[in-house]
Design a protein around this motif. Structure first.
Motif, PDB file in Angstrom:
ATOM      1  N   LYS A 125      -8.371   4.947  -9.149  1.00  0.00           N
ATOM      2  CA  LYS A 125      -8.352   5.358  -7.540  1.00  0.00           C
ATOM      3  C   LYS A 125      -8.738   6.795  -7.688  1.00  0.00           C
ATOM      4  O   LYS A 125      -9.136   7.391  -6.723  1.00  0.00           O
ATOM      5  CB  LYS A 125      -7.164   4.668  -6.897  1.00  0.00           C
ATOM      6  N   ARG A 126      -8.067   7.451  -8.432  1.00  0.00           N
ATOM      7  CA  ARG A 126      -8.015   9.099  -8.464  1.00  0.00           C
ATOM      8  C   ARG A 126      -9.347   9.579  -8.937  1.00  0.00           C
ATOM      9  O   ARG A 126      -9.872  10.674  -8.505  1.00  0.00           O
ATOM     10  CB  ARG A 126      -7.248   9.522  -9.457  1.00  0.00           C
ATOM     11  N   PRO A 128     -13.828   0.219  -5.485  1.00  0.00           N
ATOM     12  CA  PRO A 128     -12.511  -0.367  -5.506  1.00  0.00           C
ATOM     13  C   PRO A 128     -11.903  -1.014  -6.753  1.00  0.00           C
ATOM     14  O   PRO A 128     -12.759  -1.403  -7.566  1.00  0.00           O
ATOM     15  CB  PRO A 128     -12.840  -1.710  -4.635  1.00  0.00           C
ATOM     16  N   THR A 129     -10.790  -1.070  -6.898  1.00  0.00           N
ATOM     17  CA  THR A 129     -10.211  -1.603  -8.230  1.00  0.00           C
ATOM     18  C   THR A 129      -9.015  -2.510  -7.866  1.00  0.00           C
ATOM     19  O   THR A 129      -8.470  -2.557  -6.636  1.00  0.00           O
ATOM     20  CB  THR A 129      -9.580  -0.332  -8.951  1.00  0.00           C
ATOM     21  N   ALA A 130      -8.627  -3.358  -8.776  1.00  0.00           N
ATOM     22  CA  ALA A 130      -7.407  -4.208  -8.681  1.00  0.00           C
ATOM     23  C   ALA A 130      -7.176  -4.411 -10.075  1.00  0.00           C
ATOM     24  O   ALA A 130      -7.644  -3.775 -11.117  1.00  0.00           O
ATOM     25  CB  ALA A 130      -7.896  -5.577  -8.131  1.00  0.00           C
ATOM     26  N   SER A 131      -5.748  -5.096 -10.577  1.00  0.00           N
ATOM     27  CA  SER A 131      -5.276  -5.409 -11.530  1.00  0.00           C
ATOM     28  C   SER A 131      -4.607  -6.652 -11.342  1.00  0.00           C
ATOM     29  O   SER A 131      -4.354  -7.362 -10.366  1.00  0.00           O
ATOM     30  CB  SER A 131      -4.221  -4.240 -11.932  1.00  0.00           C
ATOM     31  N   ALA A 132      -4.518  -7.527 -12.557  1.00  0.00           N
ATOM     32  CA  ALA A 132      -4.139  -8.760 -12.873  1.00  0.00           C
ATOM     33  C   ALA A 132      -3.534  -8.970 -14.288  1.00  0.00           C
ATOM     34  O   ALA A 132      -3.522  -8.099 -15.130  1.00  0.00           O
ATOM     35  CB  ALA A 132      -5.280  -9.753 -12.513  1.00  0.00           C
ATOM     36  N   LEU A 177       1.077   9.681  -9.322  1.00  0.00           N
ATOM     37  CA  LEU A 177       0.168   8.461  -8.995  1.00  0.00           C
ATOM     38  C   LEU A 177       1.171   7.535  -8.339  1.00  0.00           C
ATOM     39  O   LEU A 177       2.673   7.480  -8.666  1.00  0.00           O
ATOM     40  CB  LEU A 177      -0.031   7.579 -10.311  1.00  0.00           C
ATOM     41  N   SER A 178       0.914   6.835  -7.464  1.00  0.00           N
ATOM     42  CA  SER A 178       1.779   5.811  -6.781  1.00  0.00           C
ATOM     43  C   SER A 178       1.570   4.379  -7.058  1.00  0.00           C
ATOM     44  O   SER A 178       0.456   3.792  -7.122  1.00  0.00           O
ATOM     45  CB  SER A 178       1.672   6.017  -5.075  1.00  0.00           C
ATOM     46  N   LEU A 179       2.734   3.678  -7.399  1.00  0.00           N
ATOM     47  CA  LEU A 179       2.646   2.489  -7.508  1.00  0.00           C
ATOM     48  C   LEU A 179       3.723   1.625  -6.575  1.00  0.00           C
ATOM     49  O   LEU A 179       4.101   0.481  -6.942  1.00  0.00           O
ATOM     50  CB  LEU A 179       2.961   1.958  -9.030  1.00  0.00           C
ATOM     51  N   ALA A 180       3.864   2.273  -5.562  1.00  0.00           N
ATOM     52  CA  ALA A 180       5.141   1.968  -4.648  1.00  0.00           C
ATOM     53  C   ALA A 180       4.745   0.366  -3.988  1.00  0.00           C
ATOM     54  O   ALA A 180       5.528  -0.376  -3.876  1.00  0.00           O
ATOM     55  CB  ALA A 180       5.211   2.931  -3.418  1.00  0.00           C
ATOM     56  N   SER A 181       3.489   0.162  -3.931  1.00  0.00           N
ATOM     57  CA  SER A 181       3.212  -1.237  -3.446  1.00  0.00           C
ATOM     58  C   SER A 181       2.521  -2.061  -4.249  1.00  0.00           C
ATOM     59  O   SER A 181       2.079  -3.303  -3.870  1.00  0.00           O
ATOM     60  CB  SER A 181       1.883  -1.108  -2.068  1.00  0.00           C
TER      61      SER A 181
END
Length: 207
Positions: free
Chosen positions: A95-96, A101-105, A126-130
């Motif tokens: 994202k930086r 778009p990106t996602a993870s799984a 980096l934010s992983l808050a959500s």
């Protein structure tokens, strides 16, 4: 040069390389030996199938080599086994660097993101808050560019998402130390830096 080009954006086993490049095993072994002798590639043992090794390009020895736009994708999905650390860190780094778009799984997702992954992300802005874990069956779309960031996930995916990249990034949760997570984040950052300029959205640029 074909081997170097193939390894610029992702790792591969000798068997995968031979199949993709159409090289017989004896000729491939000869070229790999020469590349290892000049320290342009290195091998690592799979954390999944211990009989398998993966080849990685020593990019620090190719400072002037830049990947050209090789991929078109509407979305990049980073996959690891538990979707608790490496895949989330990779997506946050992406994202930086890119507007694609990106996602993870995960192939076997954990119940939560690893606390040390959250700490490592926070230390690097980096934010992983959500962030939350998800299964690949709930996430993948047919036209995604899939990047497997661990050996187990790459091997478990098999024929699913056949046109994918593989990054053999050691699992930091095995030792669970801050240094292990920092090393994984650094490895992922280097790889994202190389991949992001090489991916374009369908029908346009990512500028």
């Amino acid at each position: 040069m074909a081997i170097i080009d193939r390894l610029l954006l992702g790792d591969a086993s000798p068997g995968e390389l031979g199949q993709e490049l159409g090289l017989p095993s004896n000729l491939l072994a000869h070229h790999l030996k020469l590349l290892e002798q000049v320290r342009l590639i290195e091998r690592s043992r799979s954390e999944g199938d211990r009989r398998r090794t993966y080849l990685r390009l020593r990019v620090q020895d190719l400072a002037d080599t830049m990947p050209t736009p090789l991929r078109t994708a509407p979305r990049v999905v980073f996959v690891c086994t538990h979707n608790s650390a490496r895949s989330h860190l990779a997506a946050a780094l992406w994202k930086r660097h890119s507007t694609i778009p990106t996602a993870s799984a995960g192939t076997d997702p954990a119940r939560r993101v690893h606390p040390r992954a959250l700490t490592a992300a926070r230390k690097h802005g980096l934010s992983l808050a959500s962030a939350h874990t998800a299964h690949i069956d709930e996430t993948l779309r047919p036209d995604d560019l899939v990047v497997a960031v661990c050996d187990n996930a790459h091997e478990q995916l098999g024929s699913q998402a056949p046109d994918r990249l593989h990054w053999s990034v050691p699992d930091p949760t095995r030792t669970g130390t801050d240094d292990a997570f920092a090393d994984a984040l650094s490895d992922l950052a280097d790889r994202v830096d190389r991949l992001a300029p090489a991916v374009r959205p369908p029908g346009g640029s990512d500028d």
